[in-house]
Design a protein around this motif. Structure first.
Motif, mmCIF file in Angstrom:
data_model
loop_
_atom_site.group_PDB
_atom_site.id
_atom_site.type_symbol
_atom_site.label_atom_id
_atom_site.label_comp_id
_atom_site.label_asym_id
_atom_site.label_seq_id
_atom_site.Cartn_x
_atom_site.Cartn_y
_atom_site.Cartn_z
ATOM 1 N N MET A 206 0.842 -1.174 0.000
ATOM 2 C CA MET A 206 0.000 0.000 0.000
ATOM 3 C C MET A 206 0.891 1.243 0.000
ATOM 4 N N PRO A 207 0.661 2.170 -0.942
ATOM 5 C CA PRO A 207 1.541 3.351 -1.022
ATOM 6 C C PRO A 207 1.335 4.308 0.148
ATOM 7 N N GLN A 208 2.410 4.974 0.518
ATOM 8 C CA GLN A 208 2.379 5.968 1.597
ATOM 9 C C GLN A 208 1.596 7.191 1.114
ATOM 10 N N PRO A 209 0.691 7.738 1.950
ATOM 11 C CA PRO A 209 -0.035 8.943 1.541
ATOM 12 C C PRO A 209 0.929 10.104 1.311
ATOM 13 N N SER A 210 0.607 10.970 0.353
ATOM 14 C CA SER A 210 1.449 12.130 0.081
ATOM 15 C C SER A 210 1.393 13.099 1.259
ATOM 16 N N SER A 211 2.318 14.043 1.297
ATOM 17 C CA SER A 211 2.313 15.031 2.376
ATOM 18 C C SER A 211 1.028 15.852 2.325
ATOM 19 N N HIS A 212 0.524 16.112 1.135
ATOM 20 C CA HIS A 212 -0.739 16.850 0.976
ATOM 21 C C HIS A 212 -1.886 16.046 1.590
ATOM 22 N N GLU A 213 -1.942 14.753 1.332
ATOM 23 C CA GLU A 213 -2.996 13.895 1.883
ATOM 24 C C GLU A 213 -2.892 13.793 3.404
ATOM 25 N N GLN A 214 -1.676 13.661 3.912
ATOM 26 C CA GLN A 214 -1.477 13.583 5.361
ATOM 27 C C GLN A 214 -1.911 14.882 6.038
ATOM 28 N N LEU A 215 -1.560 16.003 5.424
ATOM 29 C CA LEU A 215 -1.934 17.294 5.973
ATOM 30 C C LEU A 215 -3.451 17.482 5.919
ATOM 31 N N ALA A 216 -4.070 17.119 4.822
ATOM 32 C CA ALA A 216 -5.527 17.233 4.691
ATOM 33 C C ALA A 216 -6.220 16.408 5.771
ATOM 34 N N GLN A 217 -5.697 15.235 6.048
ATOM 35 C CA GLN A 217 -6.267 14.359 7.077
ATOM 36 C C GLN A 217 -6.136 15.002 8.462
ATOM 37 N N ARG A 218 -4.986 15.591 8.751
ATOM 38 C CA ARG A 218 -4.758 16.252 10.030
ATOM 39 C C ARG A 218 -5.702 17.444 10.204
ATOM 40 N N ILE A 219 -5.898 18.223 9.144
ATOM 41 C CA ILE A 219 -6.791 19.375 9.197
ATOM 42 C C ILE A 219 -8.235 18.912 9.391
ATOM 43 N N GLN A 220 -8.619 17.851 8.690
ATOM 44 C CA GLN A 220 -9.981 17.326 8.817
ATOM 45 C C GLN A 220 -10.261 16.899 10.263
ATOM 46 N N ILE A 221 -9.305 16.266 10.897
ATOM 47 C CA ILE A 221 -9.471 15.843 12.293
ATOM 48 C C ILE A 221 -9.634 17.068 13.200
ATOM 49 N N ALA A 222 -8.847 18.122 12.966
ATOM 50 C CA ALA A 222 -8.952 19.342 13.773
ATOM 51 C C ALA A 222 -10.320 19.998 13.596
ATOM 52 N N ILE A 223 -10.816 20.043 12.369
ATOM 53 C CA ILE A 223 -12.117 20.656 12.096
ATOM 54 C C ILE A 223 -13.235 19.818 12.706
ATOM 55 N N GLN A 224 -13.143 18.508 12.614
ATOM 56 C CA GLN A 224 -14.165 17.650 13.215
ATOM 57 C C GLN A 224 -14.205 17.843 14.724
ATOM 58 N N GLY A 225 -13.060 18.005 15.345
ATOM 59 C CA GLY A 225 -13.001 18.245 16.783
ATOM 60 C C GLY A 225 -13.668 19.557 17.150
ATOM 61 N N ALA A 226 -13.449 20.592 16.339
ATOM 62 C CA ALA A 226 -14.087 21.888 16.587
ATOM 63 C C ALA A 226 -15.597 21.784 16.410
ATOM 64 N N ASN A 227 -16.048 21.011 15.437
ATOM 65 C CA ASN A 227 -17.482 20.809 15.237
ATOM 66 C C ASN A 227 -18.098 20.095 16.436
ATOM 67 N N ARG A 228 -17.397 19.109 16.977
ATOM 68 C CA ARG A 228 -17.910 18.383 18.145
ATOM 69 C C ARG A 228 -18.041 19.304 19.345
ATOM 70 N N ARG A 229 -17.124 20.259 19.457
ATOM 71 C CA ARG A 229 -17.181 21.221 20.560
ATOM 72 C C ARG A 229 -18.117 22.382 20.230
ATOM 73 N N GLN A 230 -18.646 22.406 19.025
ATOM 74 C CA GLN A 230 -19.581 23.417 18.530
ATOM 75 C C GLN A 230 -18.994 24.824 18.548
ATOM 76 N N CYS A 231 -17.679 24.954 18.517
ATOM 77 C CA CYS A 231 -17.092 26.291 18.475
ATOM 78 C C CYS A 231 -16.941 26.771 17.029
ATOM 79 N N ARG A 232 -16.928 25.859 16.086
ATOM 80 C CA ARG A 232 -16.870 26.155 14.654
ATOM 81 C C ARG A 232 -15.727 27.111 14.312
ATOM 82 N N GLN A 233 -14.620 26.891 14.976
ATOM 83 C CA GLN A 233 -13.437 27.696 14.733
ATOM 84 C C GLN A 233 -12.217 26.864 15.123
ATOM 85 N N VAL A 234 -11.193 26.929 14.301
ATOM 86 C CA VAL A 234 -9.983 26.171 14.611
ATOM 87 C C VAL A 234 -8.776 26.991 14.136
#
Length: 73
Positions: free
Chosen positions: A1-29
């Protein structure tokens, strides 16, 4: 299985941060590059996020403050 690109890894990290903000309902990160991050990938992803009409991005000395209004379901 190929290693995700740096762009894909970064997108995944940002998505996790945004999902966490949504769970806290602050809608800001605060997104901050980490040591070793590809800054071109950051610029690309922040530009993609900024294309959304419900999103406001403010550049800070450390990164970007991203705020959003939830889209109506």
């Amino acid at each position: 299985m190929p290693q995700p690109s740096s762009h894909e890894q970064l997108a995944q990290r940002i998505q996790i941060a945004i999902q966490g903000a949504n769970r806290r309902q602050c809608r800001q990160v605060h997104l901050k590059p980490e040591d070793g991050d590809d800054l071109d990938a950051w610029d690309s992803i922040v530009s993609e996020i900024d294309e959304n009409a419900n999103v406001d991005i403010t550049r800070t000395p450390e990164g970007w403050l991203v705020s959003w209004v939830p889209s109506e379901a």
